[in-house]
Design an enzyme around this catalytic site. Sequence first.
Site, PDB file in Angstrom:
ATOM      1  N   CYS A 114      16.277 -21.961 -81.577  1.00 58.49           N
ATOM      2  CA  CYS A 114      15.367 -21.395 -82.274  1.00 58.49           C
ATOM      3  C   CYS A 114      14.858 -20.065 -81.983  1.00 58.49           C
ATOM      4  O   CYS A 114      14.988 -19.086 -82.419  1.00 58.49           O
ATOM      5  CB  CYS A 114      14.105 -22.299 -82.662  1.00 58.49           C
ATOM      6  SG  CYS A 114      12.882 -21.570 -83.867  1.00 58.49           S
ATOM      7  N   CYS A 222      11.381 -17.492 -73.400  1.00 62.99           N
ATOM      8  CA  CYS A 222      12.055 -17.819 -74.613  1.00 62.99           C
ATOM      9  C   CYS A 222      13.689 -17.236 -74.450  1.00 62.99           C
ATOM     10  O   CYS A 222      14.350 -17.413 -75.297  1.00 62.99           O
ATOM     11  CB  CYS A 222      11.567 -16.785 -75.830  1.00 62.99           C
ATOM     12  SG  CYS A 222      11.295 -15.177 -75.189  1.00 62.99           S
TER      13      CYS A 222
HETATM   14  S1  SF4 Z   1       8.847 -19.616 -79.481  1.00 66.30           S
HETATM   15 FE1  SF4 Z   1      10.970 -19.869 -79.735  1.00 66.30          FE
HETATM   16  S2  SF4 Z   1      11.067 -22.087 -80.488  1.00 66.30           S
HETATM   17 FE2  SF4 Z   1       9.066 -21.662 -80.910  1.00 66.30          FE
HETATM   18  S3  SF4 Z   1       8.851 -20.867 -83.068  1.00 66.30           S
HETATM   19 FE3  SF4 Z   1       9.264 -19.137 -81.764  1.00 66.30          FE
HETATM   20  S4  SF4 Z   1      11.414 -18.708 -81.715  1.00 66.30           S
HETATM   21 FE4  SF4 Z   1      11.071 -20.691 -82.222  1.00 66.30          FE
END
Ligand code: SF4
Length: 228
Positions: A114, A222
Site C-alpha cells: 500500500c 513507509c
Molecule cells: S501509511 Fe502506507 S499502508 Fe497505511 S494507508 Fe498510508 S500508504 Fe497505505
Amino acid sequence: MSAVPSVLTALRSQSQDPVRLLSAASAQLGKKMAVLSSFGAESALLLAIVAEADPEIPVLFLQTGKHFPQTLAYRAELARFLGLKAVIDIHPAALEVQERDPTGELWAFDPDACCRLRKVEPLALATLPYEALVTGRKRSQASTRAALPVVEEMPDGQIRLNPLALWTAEDIAQEMARRGLPAHPLVAEGYLSIGCAPCTRPAGQSADPRSGRWAGLAKTECGIHTAS
Ligand code: SF4
C-alpha cells in the site's frame, strides 16, 4: 545524477542553522529543490523555516487518499498561516489504485504494498525533476533514524536536507511555541506522529513518538526515505 561536491560543501557549512541552510540551498538550487511534508504533528516548524527562507519553494504533500480529515484541514490552515506559495498534491495513479487496491483495504493485509502504491512510486515520479529534497526527519524520532545527517547524499545522487535532524522533541516544541505556530488538531488527542488514518494510533505512554505508526507491526517506515 550525482550532487556537485562544491554544492554539498556549501550546504554542509550551513548545517547548524536551518534557515541559513535552506536559504543557501534555495540560492544554489533554485527551482530544483522541493520540500516533502506530511503536515503532521511536527511539520509546522520545518514549514515555518521554509517560509522564512523562501516561501516559493515547492512543498510536496503525498495525497494518499487515506489521510485524517483533520490533516487536510490543517494543511490548508498552515499553508495560509505561513504564506506558503506552492503546496503541491502528489496523487497515486488512478489506474494503478484501481488495479492494485480495488477495495481500498490493501493497507490492512499488505501495508508495504500500500505504501509502495500510494507513497513510494508517486513520490519517485514527482521528485524526478528535483536535485534536492528537504525533509522534517529527526534523529530523535526513532532508533532507525539515530545517525541521520543534516545534509545527505543518496545513492542516486539526490541531496536530502534534514534541517531538524539534530533537534529533540523538546527543542521543536519550544520553537513552535516561540513562533506561535498552530498545532495539528490530533496532537491534543495523543497523536505524536501522524500519517494515514488507518495506520496511525495515539502513541500512548511510549517514549517513541512513532510507536503509533503501523502499531503492532514490524513496519516502522513507509519506504519513501529509503527507496532512492
Ligand atoms: S501509511 Fe502506507 S499502508 Fe497505511 S494507508 Fe498510508 S500508504 Fe497505505
